[in-house]
Enzyme design. Structure first.
Site, short mmCIF file in Angstrom:
data_model
loop_
_atom_site.label_atom_id
_atom_site.label_comp_id
_atom_site.label_asym_id
_atom_site.label_seq_id
_atom_site.Cartn_x
_atom_site.Cartn_y
_atom_site.Cartn_z
CD GLU A 116 -7.99 0.59 -17.00
OE1 GLU A 116 -9.23 0.92 -18.01
OE2 GLU A 116 -8.16 1.03 -15.78
CE LYS A 118 -1.79 -3.39 -10.22
NZ LYS A 118 -0.76 -2.81 -9.79
CG ASP A 120 5.05 0.05 -10.28
OD1 ASP A 120 4.28 0.45 -9.05
OD2 ASP A 120 5.86 0.47 -10.21
CE1 TYR A 228 -7.97 3.52 -9.96
CE2 TYR A 228 -5.95 3.92 -10.86
CZ TYR A 228 -6.01 3.68 -10.42
OH TYR A 228 -6.14 3.42 -8.87
CE LYS A 293 -9.93 -1.39 -14.28
NZ LYS A 293 -9.56 0.71 -13.96
CE LYS A 317 1.85 -6.84 -9.08
NZ LYS A 317 2.14 -6.40 -8.01
CB CYS A 422 45.48 -7.69 -13.16
SG CYS A 422 43.85 -8.78 -14.08
CB CYS A 440 44.31 -5.62 -15.93
SG CYS A 440 45.34 -6.78 -16.14
S1 IVH Z 1 -8.61 -0.52 -10.88
C1 IVH Z 1 -11.26 -1.57 -7.67
N1 IVH Z 1 -6.80 0.25 -12.73
O1 IVH Z 1 -3.66 -0.37 -8.71
C2 IVH Z 1 -10.49 -1.09 -8.49
N2 IVH Z 1 -5.96 -0.23 -10.12
O2 IVH Z 1 -3.86 -2.90 -6.69
C3 IVH Z 1 -9.59 -0.30 -8.14
N3 IVH Z 1 -3.65 0.56 -10.29
O3 IVH Z 1 -4.13 1.03 -5.42
C4 IVH Z 1 -8.40 -0.20 -8.81
N4 IVH Z 1 -3.00 0.77 -12.45
O4 IVH Z 1 -3.22 2.38 -7.39
C5 IVH Z 1 -6.87 0.45 -11.74
N5 IVH Z 1 -5.53 1.09 -14.23
C6 IVH Z 1 -5.66 1.22 -13.23
C7 IVH Z 1 -4.96 0.94 -12.59
C8 IVH Z 1 -4.53 0.74 -10.49
C9 IVH Z 1 -2.89 1.02 -11.25
C10 IVH Z 1 -3.30 0.58 -9.28
C11 IVH Z 1 -4.07 1.12 -8.20
C12 IVH Z 1 -4.84 -0.05 -7.18
C13 IVH Z 1 -3.93 -1.37 -7.53
C14 IVH Z 1 -4.61 -2.18 -7.00
#
Ligand code: IVH
Length: 687
Positions: A116, A118, A120, A228, A293, A317, A422, A440
């Protein structure tokens, strides 16, 4: 290993610096350095502590996930701690993760991963008791967060009561609060209008909005949420995989990422990474990577955790889009139309996947607002393919003159001042009232503008002179061979062959390309002239409307505005350009050199729409003045006569047409109105 004195000192410095950034980031929601720089400091400290374990103290910032909760909000102990994720940047690190997972599960088969985006934003935990939202908290230090329930209640996308069924008596829903890109832009625009401080990025805006003492402020901010995961209560759910968990959360009323998927093995992971990377710019919210995951929950349990992070998940990342570097100098660049752009010359820095040495400062107001000075440490941003820019300076790192104390010292460098002349040609730099951009005033006298103008003239969509690139133009302008585009047509193989890195063959090819460019179209020619505000589409409209260059040259601002989509600004730019004697001279020289286009060489074209036809104008036309209509008809090959006879092909009748209209009807001459005339003209004069 004995503990060297300087290592102890350095570790203390690193801790102090990291704590300072923690404060700025977690407490003030106003970070002063990019995440990547923070991570670097953090890893450096971790490295030292690993090498010299006796350095490690219980209060080291490496020993906690975030910051201790704020005093303003009640502390909230999470039922299950909120952990963080380990990061991977390279494919090899992803492969190593997959290998560790398979080793841990003692399998050689490809593992299923739930993948999924990540998000921000900032992590939160929502507690539901018997299906009712009772408490919401930030992550805090992972064990204890700040309770911000009233604020979270204002988020429409967070259900206050779970829908569907199958939830346990108590459950903690984990997810991310964020602000969508467009909403962020609107929010900052509002802040700007009100004279309030703008937010650095959507994540800080989200964090700042959530940690308000007055929840009405939170309510006014466009906060969104994605779920999530689950903390407490996970064990009693009737599911076997993370993918099923996501579907369950969706069924209870939580937003979950549409881009979630299940893939197999490291190949599947890397494929997903590439797919989301490509989609990233068009996603409506910011992501800084993807999360992998292990899908099977039993496998997750088997793998367990190491210190702050699970073994069963990892964040892959994207390269950091922001980095710190130093400003070596501030120059100004002169664009094709004379626009002056201040540019920071930087100590080379790797950011957004490339090494950056220059970053735009946009304009004078921006430099002043950001107060960028030589010697400053700055945050540089390069996202996607956009031009790198200086986001902000790091005030603590500004070089200061020695003073008797902190308050007495002043910066080594004075604020940036826009040059008044200029740097390329010495002409005055001027800024119109209400204009952000200084220019200019040297026009084609300015070598920088000349170079840009020549490159534009030769561009593929203009005169299409293959092989005339910026290095060559630089050389020729500097050698005094090219003053205007017209000089191109006087170049010879001999002159060119005398230039650096120019063989006979390339010289011949270039001359051939220049020769070939002589046969063009009127639209390309107009575009190639590089008139301010006249892009390709406008050039095409002008060509179609006027038909000949002569007609265009004869047009005044009012006549120009008759062209569809040409408003007063474009008309003024055109009139200004055509009003300059030296521009007209260049045009004449280009034509004299043999630059030509189909419309101006009737012999080479088929008949135009009114070739051999006689038209009579009568009455007042709604849009066109009499002489404009005449010009257009002539441009289309026709003749305009003052009286109607059997030989007249069309009578163009406007309002209050009198005897000529009667005569036309008497003789059976076709009568058309202005609209029909314009339609015929448009059809007849193609590019
Ligand atoms: S799972 C045990 N899933 O990333 C795992 N985290 O460094 C818990 N985050 O603080 C996190 N998108 O805020 C998970 N799809 C996602 C995420 C996610 C963003 C952030 C979350 C966490 C940080 C982990």
């Amino acid at each position: 290993m004995p503990l060297p004195e300087q290592v102890v000192v350095h570790a203390a410095e690193l801790r102090a610096e990291i704590e300072r950034h923690n404060h700025a980031y977690y407490r003030l929601d106003a970070p002063t350095i990019p995440d990547a720089e923070y991570d670097r400091l953090f890893r450096e400290l971790q490295g030292l502590e690993q090498q010299y374990p006796e350095l490690l103290t219980a209060d080291s910032p490496t020993q906690r996930v975030g910051a201790a909760p704020l005093k303003e909000f009640p502390p909230r102990r999470h039922g299950v701690p909120m952990l963080s994720l380990n990061n991977a940047f390279e494919p090899a690190e992803v492969e190593a993760f997959d290998q560790r997972v398979r080793d841990g599960l003692e399998t050689i088969a490809a593992v299923d991963y739930a993948v999924e985006p990540k998000f921000d934003g900032l992590a939160i935990s929502l507690t539901y008791e018997n299906g009712l939202f009772t408490c919401g908290a930030t992550r805090g230090d992972g064990a204890t967060g700040e309770e911000v329930t009233p604020n979270l209640r204002t988020l429409r996308c967070i259900p206050l009561r779970l829908v569907g069924s199958g939830w346990p008596a108590l459950i903690e829903i984990r997810g991310e609060v964020l602000i969508f890109k467009q909403a962020f832009a609107d929010l900052n625009a509002r802040q700007r209008e009100r004279g309030d401080k703008e937010f650095a990025n959507p994540r800080n805006a989200a964090a700042g909005s959530l940690r308000q003492l007055d929840s009405r402020i939170t309510a006014s901010r466009p906060l969104a949420f994605f779920a999530y995961g689950v903390g407490a209560g996970a064990e009693s759910l009737p599911i076997k995989t993370h993918a099923e968990l996501m579907d369950l959360l969706l069924s209870w009323g939580f937003p979950v990422a549409e881009e979630r998927r299940v893939v197999q093995g490291s190949k599947g992971l890397l494929g997903y990474f590439a797919e989301i990377g490509a989609k990233r710019p068009s996603l409506p919210y910011d992501i800084d990577g993807v999360v992998y995951k292990v899908n099977r929950l039993a496998a997750q349990a088997q793998l367990g955790f190491v210190s702050r992070a699970p073994r069963f998940a990892i964040a892959h990342k994207f390269p950091a889009e922001e980095a710190l570097t130093e400003v070596l100098g501030i120059d100004v660049q002169v664009g094709r139309t004379g626009a002056i752009t201040p540019v920071a010359r930087l100590k080379p820095v790797f950011v957004g996947g490339v090494t950056v040495t220059n970053a735009t400062l946009h304009n004078e107001d921006e430099v002043r607002r950001k107060d960028v000075r030589i010697g400053d440490t700055v945050i540089v941003r390069r996202a996607g393919d956009v031009i790198p820019e200086v986001v902000a300076i790091v005030p603590e790192k500004r070089p200061m003159k020695p003073g008797k104390d902190l308050f007495d010292s002043e910066p080594v460098q004075a604020p940036f001042a826009m040059p008044t002349a200029c740097p390329e040609c010495g002409s005055a730099i001027e800024k119109g009232i209400d204009e952000a951009i200084a220019r200019c005033t040297g026009g084609l006298y300015c070598p920088a503008q000349r170079k840009q103008a020549l490159l534009h003239f030769a561009a593929r969509r203009a005169m299409d002179i293959e092989g005339l690139g910026d290095k060559l133009v630089d050389q020729m302008v500097d050698a005094g061979l090219l003053h205007s585009p017209a000089d191109l047509y006087g170049l010879t193989v001999e002159t060119l062959a005398g230039l650096e890195r120019m063989g006979d063959k390339s010289a011949q090819n270039l001359i051939a390309a220049i020769e070939k460019s002589k046969q063009t179209t009127l639209a390309r020619f107009i575009f190639a002239l590089g008139i301010r505000n006249v892009g390709e589409a406008t050039a095409r409209d002008l060509a179609r409307h006027f038909g000949t260059l002569e007609a265009l040259l004869a047009a005044d601002a009012a006549a120009l505005q008759q062209v569809p989509d040409v408003g007063p600004i474009v008309a003024a730019s055109l009139a200004a350009f055509l009003g300059e004697a030296h521009n007209r001279e260049i045009i004449e020289r280009l034509q004299a050199a043999g630059v030509t286009w189909a419309e101006a060489a009737p012999a080479e074209t088929g008949p135009r729409v009114f070739t051999g036809k006689t038209l009579v104008l009568t009455g007042t036309l709604p849009k066109l003045k009499r002489d404009e209509a005449k010009m257009l008809i002539e441009a289309a090959g026709g003749k305009v006569s003052g009286s109607v006879s059997k030989k007249t092909d069309f009578v163009v009748a406007g309002e209050e047409a009198g005897s000529k209209l009667e005569k036309a009807q008497e003789l059976g001459v076709p009568v058309i109105d202005e609209t029909e005339l314009l339609k015929l003209l448009e059809k007849g004069i193609e590019e």
